[in-house]
Design a protein around this motif. Structure first.
Motif, PDB file in Angstrom:
ATOM      1  N   TRP B 408       0.561  -1.751  -0.187  1.00 33.95           N
ATOM      2  CA  TRP B 408      -0.080  -0.055  -0.111  1.00 33.95           C
ATOM      3  C   TRP B 408       0.350   1.134  -0.192  1.00 33.95           C
ATOM      4  CZ3 TRP B 408      -4.131  -1.003  -1.987  1.00 33.95           C
ATOM      5  CH2 TRP B 408      -4.928  -2.424  -1.469  1.00 33.95           C
ATOM      6  N   ASP B 409       2.055   1.317   0.144  1.00 35.74           N
ATOM      7  CA  ASP B 409       2.771   2.182   0.230  1.00 35.74           C
ATOM      8  C   ASP B 409       3.617   2.534  -0.457  1.00 35.74           C
ATOM      9  OD1 ASP B 409       1.816   3.247   3.141  1.00 35.74           O
ATOM     10  OD2 ASP B 409       3.265   1.641   3.982  1.00 35.74           O
ATOM     11  N   THR B 410       3.932   1.414  -1.517  1.00 35.05           N
ATOM     12  CA  THR B 410       5.071   1.787  -3.073  1.00 35.05           C
ATOM     13  C   THR B 410       4.261   2.733  -3.579  1.00 35.05           C
ATOM     14  OG1 THR B 410       5.273  -0.942  -2.787  1.00 35.05           O
ATOM     15  CG2 THR B 410       5.985   0.075  -4.848  1.00 35.05           C
ATOM     16  N   LEU B 411       4.722   3.537  -4.382  1.00 35.86           N
ATOM     17  CA  LEU B 411       4.398   4.555  -5.326  1.00 35.86           C
ATOM     18  C   LEU B 411       4.407   3.925  -6.365  1.00 35.86           C
ATOM     19  CD1 LEU B 411       6.290   7.467  -3.810  1.00 35.86           C
ATOM     20  CD2 LEU B 411       3.812   6.953  -3.505  1.00 35.86           C
ATOM     21  N   PRO B 412       3.527   4.042  -7.233  1.00 37.91           N
ATOM     22  CA  PRO B 412       3.014   3.425  -8.695  1.00 37.91           C
ATOM     23  C   PRO B 412       3.830   4.789  -9.656  1.00 37.91           C
ATOM     24  CG  PRO B 412       1.354   3.989  -7.701  1.00 37.91           C
ATOM     25  CD  PRO B 412       1.463   4.560  -6.653  1.00 37.91           C
ATOM     26  N   LYS B 413       4.070   4.004 -10.876  1.00 40.10           N
ATOM     27  CA  LYS B 413       5.176   5.338 -11.249  1.00 40.10           C
ATOM     28  C   LYS B 413       5.052   6.409 -12.074  1.00 40.10           C
ATOM     29  CE  LYS B 413       7.656   1.031 -13.141  1.00 40.10           C
ATOM     30  NZ  LYS B 413       8.176  -0.497 -13.547  1.00 40.10           N
ATOM     31  N   SER B 414       3.350   6.201 -11.778  1.00 40.25           N
ATOM     32  CA  SER B 414       2.799   7.327 -12.667  1.00 40.25           C
ATOM     33  C   SER B 414       2.447   8.438 -11.486  1.00 40.25           C
ATOM     34  CB  SER B 414       1.607   7.133 -14.094  1.00 40.25           C
ATOM     35  OG  SER B 414       0.973   8.750 -14.008  1.00 40.25           O
ATOM     36  N   LEU B 415       2.469   9.554 -11.082  1.00 37.99           N
ATOM     37  CA  LEU B 415       2.183  10.008  -9.817  1.00 37.99           C
ATOM     38  C   LEU B 415       1.599  11.482 -10.449  1.00 37.99           C
ATOM     39  CD1 LEU B 415       5.493   9.680  -7.628  1.00 37.99           C
ATOM     40  CD2 LEU B 415       2.848   7.955  -7.137  1.00 37.99           C
ATOM     41  N   PRO B 416       0.486  12.313  -9.393  1.00 45.04           N
ATOM     42  CA  PRO B 416       0.452  13.338  -9.613  1.00 45.04           C
ATOM     43  C   PRO B 416       1.045  14.230  -9.155  1.00 45.04           C
ATOM     44  CG  PRO B 416      -0.838  12.202  -7.459  1.00 45.04           C
ATOM     45  CD  PRO B 416      -0.050  11.516  -8.486  1.00 45.04           C
ATOM     46  N   ASP B 417       0.801  15.718  -9.897  1.00 46.26           N
ATOM     47  CA  ASP B 417       1.701  16.696  -9.776  1.00 46.26           C
ATOM     48  C   ASP B 417       1.157  17.032  -8.535  1.00 46.26           C
ATOM     49  OD1 ASP B 417      -0.190  18.390 -10.564  1.00 46.26           O
ATOM     50  OD2 ASP B 417      -0.264  19.428 -12.608  1.00 46.26           O
ATOM     51  N   GLU B 418       1.452  18.824  -8.328  1.00 44.51           N
ATOM     52  CA  GLU B 418       0.856  19.304  -7.235  1.00 44.51           C
ATOM     53  C   GLU B 418      -0.589  19.892  -7.026  1.00 44.51           C
ATOM     54  OE1 GLU B 418       3.509  20.186  -9.251  1.00 44.51           O
ATOM     55  OE2 GLU B 418       3.167  22.111  -9.705  1.00 44.51           O
ATOM     56  N   ASN B 419      -1.050  19.673  -8.331  1.00 43.26           N
ATOM     57  CA  ASN B 419      -2.288  19.889  -8.347  1.00 43.26           C
ATOM     58  C   ASN B 419      -3.162  18.632  -8.722  1.00 43.26           C
ATOM     59  OD1 ASN B 419      -2.095  23.168  -8.649  1.00 43.26           O
ATOM     60  ND2 ASN B 419      -1.691  22.965 -10.458  1.00 43.26           N
ATOM     61  N   GLY B 420      -2.586  17.422  -8.677  1.00 41.77           N
ATOM     62  CA  GLY B 420      -3.712  16.342  -8.372  1.00 41.77           C
ATOM     63  C   GLY B 420      -3.488  15.821  -9.740  1.00 41.77           C
ATOM     64  N   PHE B 421      -2.986  16.530 -11.075  1.00 39.09           N
ATOM     65  CA  PHE B 421      -3.399  16.283 -12.387  1.00 39.09           C
ATOM     66  C   PHE B 421      -1.576  15.174 -12.221  1.00 39.09           C
ATOM     67  CE2 PHE B 421      -6.190  19.709 -12.466  1.00 39.09           C
ATOM     68  CZ  PHE B 421      -7.187  19.368 -13.031  1.00 39.09           C
ATOM     69  N   TYR B 422      -2.412  14.050 -13.682  1.00 41.16           N
ATOM     70  CA  TYR B 422      -1.182  13.594 -14.246  1.00 41.16           C
ATOM     71  C   TYR B 422      -0.974  13.481 -15.623  1.00 41.16           C
ATOM     72  CZ  TYR B 422      -3.573  10.713  -9.910  1.00 41.16           C
ATOM     73  OH  TYR B 422      -3.017   9.955  -8.755  1.00 41.16           O
ATOM     74  N   LYS B 423       0.120  12.668 -15.930  1.00 42.99           N
ATOM     75  CA  LYS B 423       1.471  13.065 -17.028  1.00 42.99           C
ATOM     76  C   LYS B 423       0.446  12.342 -18.045  1.00 42.99           C
ATOM     77  CE  LYS B 423       5.873  14.271 -18.754  1.00 42.99           C
ATOM     78  NZ  LYS B 423       7.246  13.648 -18.621  1.00 42.99           N
ATOM     79  N   ILE B 424       0.030  13.267 -18.815  1.00 43.39           N
ATOM     80  CA  ILE B 424      -0.920  12.437 -20.326  1.00 43.39           C
ATOM     81  C   ILE B 424       0.205  12.437 -20.991  1.00 43.39           C
ATOM     82  CG2 ILE B 424      -3.027  12.910 -22.114  1.00 43.39           C
ATOM     83  CD1 ILE B 424      -3.287  12.636 -18.928  1.00 43.39           C
ATOM     84  N   PRO B 425       0.643  11.174 -21.924  1.00 49.65           N
ATOM     85  CA  PRO B 425       0.850  11.147 -22.846  1.00 49.65           C
ATOM     86  C   PRO B 425       1.313  12.167 -24.046  1.00 49.65           C
ATOM     87  CG  PRO B 425       0.160   8.781 -22.805  1.00 49.65           C
ATOM     88  CD  PRO B 425      -0.291  10.034 -21.792  1.00 49.65           C
ATOM     89  N   VAL B 426       2.268  12.308 -24.610  1.00 47.82           N
ATOM     90  CA  VAL B 426       1.323  13.520 -25.860  1.00 47.82           C
ATOM     91  C   VAL B 426       2.260  13.215 -26.785  1.00 47.82           C
ATOM     92  CG1 VAL B 426       2.540  16.069 -26.490  1.00 47.82           C
ATOM     93  CG2 VAL B 426       1.536  15.698 -24.368  1.00 47.82           C
ATOM     94  N   PRO B 427       1.175  12.654 -28.186  1.00 44.91           N
ATOM     95  CA  PRO B 427       1.811  11.744 -29.052  1.00 44.91           C
ATOM     96  C   PRO B 427       2.691  13.004 -29.702  1.00 44.91           C
ATOM     97  CG  PRO B 427      -0.529  12.063 -29.312  1.00 44.91           C
ATOM     98  CD  PRO B 427       0.014  13.265 -28.151  1.00 44.91           C
ATOM     99  N   GLY B 428       3.951  12.118 -30.442  1.00 42.56           N
ATOM    100  CA  GLY B 428       4.901  12.718 -31.038  1.00 42.56           C
ATOM    101  C   GLY B 428       6.277  12.794 -30.084  1.00 42.56           C
ATOM    102  N   LYS B 429       5.842  12.664 -28.954  1.00 39.32           N
ATOM    103  CA  LYS B 429       7.095  12.946 -27.557  1.00 39.32           C
ATOM    104  C   LYS B 429       7.248  11.407 -26.660  1.00 39.32           C
ATOM    105  CE  LYS B 429       6.612  17.957 -27.640  1.00 39.32           C
ATOM    106  NZ  LYS B 429       6.928  19.269 -26.806  1.00 39.32           N
ATOM    107  N   PHE B 430       5.909  10.782 -26.536  1.00 39.78           N
ATOM    108  CA  PHE B 430       6.351   9.575 -26.074  1.00 39.78           C
ATOM    109  C   PHE B 430       6.956   8.224 -26.493  1.00 39.78           C
ATOM    110  CE2 PHE B 430       3.726   5.792 -23.219  1.00 39.78           C
ATOM    111  CZ  PHE B 430       3.302   6.512 -22.250  1.00 39.78           C
ATOM    112  N   GLN B 431       6.997   7.721 -25.756  1.00 37.83           N
ATOM    113  CA  GLN B 431       8.059   6.548 -26.039  1.00 37.83           C
ATOM    114  C   GLN B 431       6.981   5.580 -25.075  1.00 37.83           C
ATOM    115  OE1 GLN B 431      11.740   5.888 -23.858  1.00 37.83           O
ATOM    116  NE2 GLN B 431      11.762   3.634 -25.318  1.00 37.83           N
ATOM    117  N   ALA B 432       6.646   4.812 -26.096  1.00 42.23           N
ATOM    118  CA  ALA B 432       5.059   4.268 -25.806  1.00 42.23           C
ATOM    119  C   ALA B 432       5.776   2.296 -26.226  1.00 42.23           C
ATOM    120  CB  ALA B 432       3.973   3.964 -27.355  1.00 42.23           C
ATOM    121  N   VAL B 433       7.375   1.948 -26.749  1.00 43.55           N
ATOM    122  CA  VAL B 433       7.878   0.804 -26.935  1.00 43.55           C
ATOM    123  C   VAL B 433       9.102   0.599 -26.491  1.00 43.55           C
ATOM    124  CG1 VAL B 433       8.383  -0.806 -28.703  1.00 43.55           C
ATOM    125  CG2 VAL B 433       6.169   0.909 -29.459  1.00 43.55           C
TER     126      VAL B 433
END
Lengths: 320, 433
Positions: B408-433
């Motif tokens: 329960w205390d492990t941090l998942p890899k995707s975390l919210p910023d200070e406003n509670g928003f998560y990073k959204i993949p940006v096509p063209g920049k996001f490394q998917a593979v």
């Protein structure tokens, strides 16, 4: 004409009319506040009719008789089955023009996991389907809170009276199934899906798609021996169902054979209408196995008391 | 004693890996079961609404079945599931004493040990480790789709699927269209009878309003919040292209008899912008290409007020097909299925599984489930990255979305910023593979 206009004006001004006010009995268009939607209502006069089918009607079922004379008060009825366009605004408060003004005192349907029109179409005039009786009543409650008018599902007697529109034959147009295609979408002509409402001929009272397209919820508990227990000349009144199933569904639908669409034909709802809901508990809002059951609104001319209205909107018995 | 015999039987059967003799062994005959009237023990791993539904269906088969253990990360989920199952029609087949209710990240292992058949219905991110363990423990398996959320997960499922096959374990995956009469009847006409000729193009959709959202509660760790609101986190759900649209993509794979070799796509978040919606997109449009050049156009969307459509369409040289209907090229209906008395496909998949167990009929949907899941992940890789992605490189990807540990205390890899928003993949920049 003038009265119609005034009535429509009153409706569009959204004045909460006290129940004691004498209502003009004219067709009208109801505009729903804070949405771009409106719908029509036509007048169904008070009267008496023979409910059920005569013993010699072709393909009749045991539960349709013996015929009894039934008396009804006047009401308005929607000439069309309720459409998804309107239901979706209720389902998704974000679709209201200003979601901040949305009515909060009513629960809204959960977002279903599957697409509930089953690919038959949702936008632009298709009838709503796959909604539970609770869902349909809750929609009426939302509408009541929005407009101040008591909208509800028709009683079984109101539905049949409106469908018959003065006729004594199997269908309002006569006894010949061969004519059904002029009035209804059913198995032979529907190509496996409902169609936009109002494309076929209306009945004598201006009601479209009473037969076929989607079958329609009534307010009443289904009992096979309804007619045996009905007194001749009885005035049909609104009764709350005691159990979730069965409730009477009328009118047949796009997958029905002709005889299933007859005015007197009755169909009991059952848990089977929800059997493919993959979740437990099963949804209170969605049927999943009834992409052919929808509903149509009525509004009694004489509005009942506030407590009677609240009783109508009370949550129904739960699924077992 | 019967129970012990039963368990030994399962173990013996499972240990005799890879022997073709096994299938014809008299020990495997249905007579064995009928004579012993043996009870098949079931464990439910993942007690949400769908898990409870699946357990209910497993308990509704004609074989002698009993639910003996339950596991969930959350005690409240397990309790409500137990309550629903015991008060329902299958209640008499529920026998889960308190000591057989297991809660937490490791709960699954203990519940599995008590059963012959396991139902894997946690959020999809956990499926690979659960499937692997179930196979290791020689259990027959029903698992929901999707079966993983990333390529390393898919590879684990594919490897375990091979082992399951050798161990003669029965595996059914909840891609229930394979068990739905209207699809099976369509398949007969399209593939067996060739009614639409060669399939030259396909399109499929899962366009709807969206699903539930669970609000963040005070005091929740990030891990708990993400698991409660699992639909909106890619490591748990796979995005809606994997979680829901897989059904439609899988149908095309099924009829096509193969999997795409590459994909390009467009996607993003247009209406689902709030922080309560985690990190997933609200629309994906993907062009999948198969080895012979056939294109599948796939769309999925979660946007209220837009055109709704959940369906699959095949275009052939002689006609067109969709579920329960075949048309000529002009759109005239040639055949239509009327589904009045069709069996509930969610029930049918369990009827089939238990029949296969009792009569030793081979069934292993795991590879197909994994490859259709992988197809939807390939689509997500294409829309997140905005690049052309091949199945080969997608399947070989080492990007693992899972957290480093499950506590329960492990941090998942995707975390919210200070406003509670998560990073959204940006096509063209996001490394998917």
């Amino acid at each position: 004409m003038k009265l119609t206009f005034i009535s429509a004006m009153l409706a569009s001004l959204l004045i909460w009319k006290p129940t004691v006010e004498k209502e003009s009995f004219e067709p009208y268009t109801e505009t729903i506040p804070n949405t771009k939607h409106k719908f029509e209502m036509v007048c169904i006069p008070a009267g008496k009719f023979l409910m059920g089918s005569p013993a010699n009607e072709a393909n009749r079922n045991e539960d349709e008789g013996p015929q009894k004379q039934v008396e009804l008060d006047a009401f308005w009825m929607a000439p069309y089955e309720l459409t998804w366009d309107l239901f979706l605004v209720y389902q998704n408060r974000e679709l209201e023009i200003d979601p901040q003004k949305a009515v909060d005192a009513v629960s809204r349907p959960t977002k279903p996991y599957v697409e509930m029109s089953f690919g038959q179409g949702k936008n632009g005039g298709f009838p709503v389907c796959n909604v539970t009786q609770y869902s349909a009543r809750s929609f009426c409650k939302w509408l009541y809170l929005k407009t101040g008018h008591f909208y509800r599902l028709p009683t079984e007697a109101e539905w049949e009276y409106a469908a018959k529109a003065g006729s004594k034959t199997a269908w309002s147009f006569g006894d010949e199934a061969g004519q059904l295609g002029e009035y209804a979408w059913f198995f032979e002509n529907s190509d496996g899906a409902y169609k936009k409402v109002g494309q076929k001929k209306p009945n004598a009272w201006g009601l479209y798609d009473m037969y076929g397209n989607v079958a329609e919820w009534t307010s009443d508990q289904y009992t096979a021996d309804l007619f045996k227990n009905l007194k001749d000349g009885e005035k049909f009144s609104l009764k709350q169902p005691k159990t979730l199933y069965p409730i009477t569904i009328k009118g047949g639908h796009w997958d029905s054979d002709p005889q299933e669409t007859r005015s007197a034909a009755r169909w009991p709802s059952s848990a089977k209408l929800k059997q493919r809901d993959p979740q437990i508990p099963k949804s209170d809002w969605w049927l999943t196995d009834a992409p052919f059951v929808g509903f149509r609104l009525v509004r009694p001319l004489h509005e009942p008391s506030k407590s009677e209205i609240e009783a109508y909107f009370a949550p129904p018995p739960k699924d077992k | 004693m019967k129970d012990i015999n039963r368990r030994n039987f399962i173990k013996n059967a499972a240990l005799a890996t890879g022997t073709s003799v096994l299938a014809t062994s008299p020990f495997m005959s249905s007579a064995f079961y009928h004579q012993s009237a043996d009870e098949i023990k079931v464990a439910l791993i993942g007690c949400g609404g769908r898990g409870t539904g699946a357990a209910f269906q497993a308990l509704s088969v004609k074989e002698n079945v009993k639910l003996v253990a339950m596991a969930d990360a959350f005690r409240d989920r397990l309790d409500s599931s137990y309550e629903n199952l015991t008060k329902g029609k299958a209640g008499a087949r529920v026998d889960v004493p308190e000591e057989h209710k297991f809660v937490g990240f490791d709960a699954y292992k203990k519940a599995m040990q008590l059963a012959d058949v396991v139902i894997l219905t946690t959020p999809p991110g956990f499926r690979p480790i659960h499937f692997e363990e179930a196979v290791r423990q020689n259990k027959h398996i029903f698992m929901e789709k999707p079966v993983a959320t990333d390529a390393p997960g898919i590879r684990r499922v594919l490897d375990a699927a091979e082992v399951a096959k050798k161990k003669n374990l029965k595996v059914v995956v909840g891609l229930q269209r394979h068990y739905q009469t209207s699809y099976l009847e369509t398949y007969k006409r399209v593939i067996d009878q060739g009614m639409i000729g060669d399939i030259v193009s396909a399109r499929c959709y899962w366009n709807n309003d969206g699903v539930w959202v669970k609000p963040r509660q005070a005091g929740m760790t990030e891990m708990e919040y993400q698991m409660r609101n699992w639909y909106y986190f890619v490591w748990l759900c796979g995005d809606h292209i994997a979680e829901q649209h897989i059904h439609n993509i899988d149908v095309v794979n099924w009829f096509k008899g193969g999997y795409p070799t590459q994909a390009i796509g467009i996607g993003g978040r247009e209406v689902r912008k709030g922080k309560e919606y985690g990190e997933i997109f609200d629309h994906h449009v993907v062009e999948f290409e198969y080895a012979d050049g056939m294109i599948l156009n796939s769309q999925c969307r979660h946007q209220p007020g837009t055109v709704a459509n959940v369906s699959e369409h095949l275009i052939g040289t002689k006609g067109k097909a969709t579920e329960g209907r075949i048309m000529d090229l002009k759109g005239n209906t040639l055949w239509r299925h009327r589904d009045r008395d069709d069996i509930n496909p969610y029930q049918q998949e369990h009827n089939y599984l238990f029949n296969c167990i009792v009569n030793d009929i081979p069934v292993n949907d795991a590879e197909r489930g994994a490859m259709s899941t992988m197809t939807s992940i390939l689509g997500r890789m294409a829309t997140y990255s905005g690049k052309k992605v091949t199945m080969e490189e997608a399947l070989a990807s080492d990007i693992s979305l899972a957290p480093e540990a499950f506590t329960w205390d492990t941090l998942p890899k995707s975390l919210p910023d200070e406003n509670g928003f998560y990073k959204i993949p940006v096509p063209g920049k996001f490394q998917a593979v």
